[in-house]
Design a protein around this motif. Structure first.
Motif, PDB file in Angstrom:
ATOM      1  N   ILE A  10       0.846  -1.192   0.000  1.00  0.00           N
ATOM      2  CA  ILE A  10       0.000   0.000   0.000  1.00  0.00           C
ATOM      3  C   ILE A  10       0.884   1.246   0.000  1.00  0.00           C
ATOM      4  CG2 ILE A  10      -0.213  -0.024   2.516  1.00  0.00           C
ATOM      5  CD1 ILE A  10      -3.083   1.048   2.145  1.00  0.00           C
ATOM      6  N   ASP A  11       0.406   2.298  -0.643  1.00  0.00           N
ATOM      7  CA  ASP A  11       1.180   3.541  -0.725  1.00  0.00           C
ATOM      8  C   ASP A  11       0.790   4.531   0.371  1.00  0.00           C
ATOM      9  OD1 ASP A  11      -1.309   4.171  -1.690  1.00  0.00           O
ATOM     10  OD2 ASP A  11      -0.604   5.252  -3.442  1.00  0.00           O
ATOM     11  N   SER A  12       0.449   4.017   1.518  1.00  0.00           N
ATOM     12  CA  SER A  12       0.071   4.831   2.665  1.00  0.00           C
ATOM     13  C   SER A  12       0.959   4.452   3.842  1.00  0.00           C
ATOM     14  CB  SER A  12      -1.400   4.576   3.010  1.00  0.00           C
ATOM     15  OG  SER A  12      -1.785   5.349   4.113  1.00  0.00           O
ATOM     16  N   VAL A  13       1.012   5.312   4.826  1.00  0.00           N
ATOM     17  CA  VAL A  13       1.849   5.054   5.998  1.00  0.00           C
ATOM     18  C   VAL A  13       1.353   3.836   6.773  1.00  0.00           C
ATOM     19  CG1 VAL A  13       2.657   6.011   8.195  1.00  0.00           C
ATOM     20  CG2 VAL A  13       2.520   7.461   6.170  1.00  0.00           C
ATOM     21  N   ASN A  14       0.035   3.621   6.792  1.00  0.00           N
ATOM     22  CA  ASN A  14      -0.505   2.499   7.555  1.00  0.00           C
ATOM     23  C   ASN A  14      -1.752   1.979   6.859  1.00  0.00           C
ATOM     24  OD1 ASN A  14      -1.716   0.857   9.711  1.00  0.00           O
ATOM     25  ND2 ASN A  14      -0.182   1.841  11.009  1.00  0.00           N
ATOM     26  N   ILE A  15      -1.899   0.693   6.802  1.00  0.00           N
ATOM     27  CA  ILE A  15      -3.058   0.070   6.144  1.00  0.00           C
ATOM     28  C   ILE A  15      -4.317   0.188   7.008  1.00  0.00           C
ATOM     29  CG2 ILE A  15      -2.726  -2.287   6.988  1.00  0.00           C
ATOM     30  CD1 ILE A  15      -3.271  -3.163   4.021  1.00  0.00           C
ATOM     31  N   ASP A  16      -4.145   0.424   8.288  1.00  0.00           N
ATOM     32  CA  ASP A  16      -5.269   0.613   9.219  1.00  0.00           C
ATOM     33  C   ASP A  16      -5.448   2.085   9.545  1.00  0.00           C
ATOM     34  OD1 ASP A  16      -6.494  -1.928  10.117  1.00  0.00           O
ATOM     35  OD2 ASP A  16      -4.461  -2.426  10.714  1.00  0.00           O
ATOM     36  N   ASP A  17      -6.629   2.427  10.020  1.00  0.00           N
ATOM     37  CA  ASP A  17      -6.902   3.755  10.567  1.00  0.00           C
ATOM     38  C   ASP A  17      -6.131   3.862  11.878  1.00  0.00           C
ATOM     39  OD1 ASP A  17      -7.906   6.072  11.688  1.00  0.00           O
ATOM     40  OD2 ASP A  17      -9.992   5.426  11.640  1.00  0.00           O
ATOM     41  N   THR A  18      -5.284   4.854  12.006  1.00  0.00           N
ATOM     42  CA  THR A  18      -4.436   4.974  13.200  1.00  0.00           C
ATOM     43  C   THR A  18      -5.022   5.884  14.279  1.00  0.00           C
ATOM     44  OG1 THR A  18      -3.162   6.756  12.157  1.00  0.00           O
ATOM     45  CG2 THR A  18      -2.324   4.507  11.918  1.00  0.00           C
ATOM     46  N   SER A  19      -6.269   6.322  14.105  1.00  0.00           N
ATOM     47  CA  SER A  19      -6.867   7.199  15.110  1.00  0.00           C
ATOM     48  C   SER A  19      -7.215   6.448  16.397  1.00  0.00           C
ATOM     49  CB  SER A  19      -8.113   7.904  14.549  1.00  0.00           C
ATOM     50  OG  SER A  19      -9.105   6.956  14.201  1.00  0.00           O
ATOM     51  N   GLY A  20      -7.352   5.138  16.306  1.00  0.00           N
ATOM     52  CA  GLY A  20      -7.622   4.319  17.487  1.00  0.00           C
ATOM     53  C   GLY A  20      -6.516   3.304  17.699  1.00  0.00           C
ATOM     54  N   LYS A  21      -6.723   2.389  18.627  1.00  0.00           N
ATOM     55  CA  LYS A  21      -5.714   1.384  18.924  1.00  0.00           C
ATOM     56  C   LYS A  21      -5.940   0.073  18.183  1.00  0.00           C
ATOM     57  CE  LYS A  21      -4.345   3.189  23.370  1.00  0.00           C
ATOM     58  NZ  LYS A  21      -3.860   2.868  24.692  1.00  0.00           N
ATOM     59  N   ASP A  22      -7.142  -0.126  17.634  1.00  0.00           N
ATOM     60  CA  ASP A  22      -7.432  -1.369  16.910  1.00  0.00           C
ATOM     61  C   ASP A  22      -6.723  -1.376  15.567  1.00  0.00           C
ATOM     62  OD1 ASP A  22      -9.086  -2.269  18.921  1.00  0.00           O
ATOM     63  OD2 ASP A  22     -10.897  -1.439  18.005  1.00  0.00           O
ATOM     64  N   ARG A  23      -6.289  -2.542  15.154  1.00  0.00           N
ATOM     65  CA  ARG A  23      -5.635  -2.724  13.859  1.00  0.00           C
ATOM     66  C   ARG A  23      -6.276  -3.925  13.152  1.00  0.00           C
ATOM     67  NH1 ARG A  23      -4.418   1.604  15.139  1.00  0.00           N
ATOM     68  NH2 ARG A  23      -2.383   2.507  15.478  1.00  0.00           N
ATOM     69  N   PRO A  24      -7.560  -3.791  12.737  1.00  0.00           N
ATOM     70  CA  PRO A  24      -8.280  -4.939  12.175  1.00  0.00           C
ATOM     71  C   PRO A  24      -7.687  -5.477  10.881  1.00  0.00           C
ATOM     72  CG  PRO A  24      -9.542  -2.922  11.876  1.00  0.00           C
ATOM     73  CD  PRO A  24      -8.391  -2.593  12.777  1.00  0.00           C
ATOM     74  N   VAL A  25      -7.166  -4.613  10.021  1.00  0.00           N
ATOM     75  CA  VAL A  25      -6.591  -5.101   8.768  1.00  0.00           C
ATOM     76  C   VAL A  25      -5.311  -5.871   9.048  1.00  0.00           C
ATOM     77  CG1 VAL A  25      -5.742  -4.468   6.480  1.00  0.00           C
ATOM     78  CG2 VAL A  25      -7.649  -3.203   7.487  1.00  0.00           C
ATOM     79  N   HIS A  26      -4.462  -5.331   9.919  1.00  0.00           N
ATOM     80  CA  HIS A  26      -3.247  -6.059  10.311  1.00  0.00           C
ATOM     81  C   HIS A  26      -3.608  -7.422  10.914  1.00  0.00           C
ATOM     82  CE1 HIS A  26      -1.103  -2.212   9.932  1.00  0.00           C
ATOM     83  NE2 HIS A  26      -0.001  -2.936   9.895  1.00  0.00           N
ATOM     84  N   THR A  27      -4.563  -7.419  11.816  1.00  0.00           N
ATOM     85  CA  THR A  27      -4.970  -8.655  12.483  1.00  0.00           C
ATOM     86  C   THR A  27      -5.466  -9.687  11.478  1.00  0.00           C
ATOM     87  OG1 THR A  27      -5.543  -7.435  14.476  1.00  0.00           O
ATOM     88  CG2 THR A  27      -6.500  -9.629  14.239  1.00  0.00           C
ATOM     89  N   THR A  28      -6.311  -9.255  10.547  1.00  0.00           N
ATOM     90  CA  THR A  28      -6.869 -10.174   9.553  1.00  0.00           C
ATOM     91  C   THR A  28      -5.791 -10.706   8.612  1.00  0.00           C
ATOM     92  OG1 THR A  28      -9.014  -9.066   9.618  1.00  0.00           O
ATOM     93  CG2 THR A  28      -8.529 -10.395   7.663  1.00  0.00           C
ATOM     94  N   LEU A  29      -5.015  -9.805   8.024  1.00  0.00           N
ATOM     95  CA  LEU A  29      -4.014 -10.241   7.048  1.00  0.00           C
ATOM     96  C   LEU A  29      -2.912 -11.076   7.691  1.00  0.00           C
ATOM     97  CD1 LEU A  29      -3.689  -7.040   4.831  1.00  0.00           C
ATOM     98  CD2 LEU A  29      -4.927  -9.145   4.320  1.00  0.00           C
ATOM     99  N   LEU A  30      -2.338 -10.592   8.770  1.00  0.00           N
ATOM    100  CA  LEU A  30      -1.261 -11.338   9.417  1.00  0.00           C
ATOM    101  C   LEU A  30      -1.764 -12.653   9.991  1.00  0.00           C
ATOM    102  CD1 LEU A  30       0.645  -8.379  11.109  1.00  0.00           C
ATOM    103  CD2 LEU A  30       1.245  -9.594   8.995  1.00  0.00           C
ATOM    104  N   GLY A  31      -3.019 -12.686  10.436  1.00  0.00           N
ATOM    105  CA  GLY A  31      -3.621 -13.926  10.922  1.00  0.00           C
ATOM    106  C   GLY A  31      -3.753 -14.975   9.826  1.00  0.00           C
ATOM    107  N   ARG A  32      -3.784 -14.518   8.580  1.00  0.00           N
ATOM    108  CA  ARG A  32      -3.836 -15.426   7.423  1.00  0.00           C
ATOM    109  C   ARG A  32      -2.458 -15.590   6.778  1.00  0.00           C
ATOM    110  NH1 ARG A  32      -9.485 -13.029   5.033  1.00  0.00           N
ATOM    111  NH2 ARG A  32     -10.774 -13.925   6.667  1.00  0.00           N
ATOM    112  N   GLU A  33      -1.435 -15.127   7.496  1.00  0.00           N
ATOM    113  CA  GLU A  33      -0.038 -15.207   7.043  1.00  0.00           C
ATOM    114  C   GLU A  33       0.191 -14.453   5.738  1.00  0.00           C
ATOM    115  OE1 GLU A  33       1.374 -19.229   7.173  1.00  0.00           O
ATOM    116  OE2 GLU A  33       1.022 -19.368   9.327  1.00  0.00           O
ATOM    117  N   ILE A  34      -0.506 -13.317   5.593  1.00  0.00           N
ATOM    118  CA  ILE A  34      -0.325 -12.427   4.448  1.00  0.00           C
ATOM    119  C   ILE A  34       0.506 -11.242   4.926  1.00  0.00           C
ATOM    120  CG2 ILE A  34      -1.474 -10.958   2.752  1.00  0.00           C
ATOM    121  CD1 ILE A  34      -3.926 -12.827   3.031  1.00  0.00           C
ATOM    122  N   LEU A  35       1.680 -11.055   4.332  1.00  0.00           N
ATOM    123  CA  LEU A  35       2.579  -9.976   4.727  1.00  0.00           C
ATOM    124  C   LEU A  35       2.037  -8.626   4.283  1.00  0.00           C
ATOM    125  CD1 LEU A  35       5.929 -11.672   3.695  1.00  0.00           C
ATOM    126  CD2 LEU A  35       4.895 -11.587   5.967  1.00  0.00           C
TER     127      LEU A  35
END
Length: 76
Positions: A10-35
């Motif tokens: 991704i061409d953004s600093v973070n794939i998740d919204d950083t306004s909160g502490k949750d990182r649902p995209v990171h959790t989902t992708l990394l949980g499926r072993e997707i870098l």
């Protein structure tokens, strides 16, 4: 043939919204072993076919995030 993503870039600093502490995209992708490779640039310059993507990381252990040298090799 079973096809699935093994890496998301991704061409953004973070794939998740950083306004909160949750990182649902990171959790989902990394949980499926997707870098995840964030903060890429010049993606529009890459053809959609005939290239190899590299994300070369330094030897670092026990880090949640670290820089990589990301580049593509274009095939003719």
């Amino acid at each position: 043939m079973d096809k699935r993503a093994s890496l998301v870039g991704i061409d953004s600093v973070n794939i998740d919204d950083t306004s909160g502490k949750d990182r649902p995209v990171h959790t989902t992708l990394l949980g499926r072993e997707i870098l995840i490779v964030e903060h890429l640039c010049n993606l529009k310059e890459i053809s959609t076919e005939n290239f190899l993507f590299y994300a070369v990381a330094p030897k670092i252990k026990d880090f949640g995030t670290f820089p990589v040298r990301a580049f593509v090799e274009v095939s003719n």
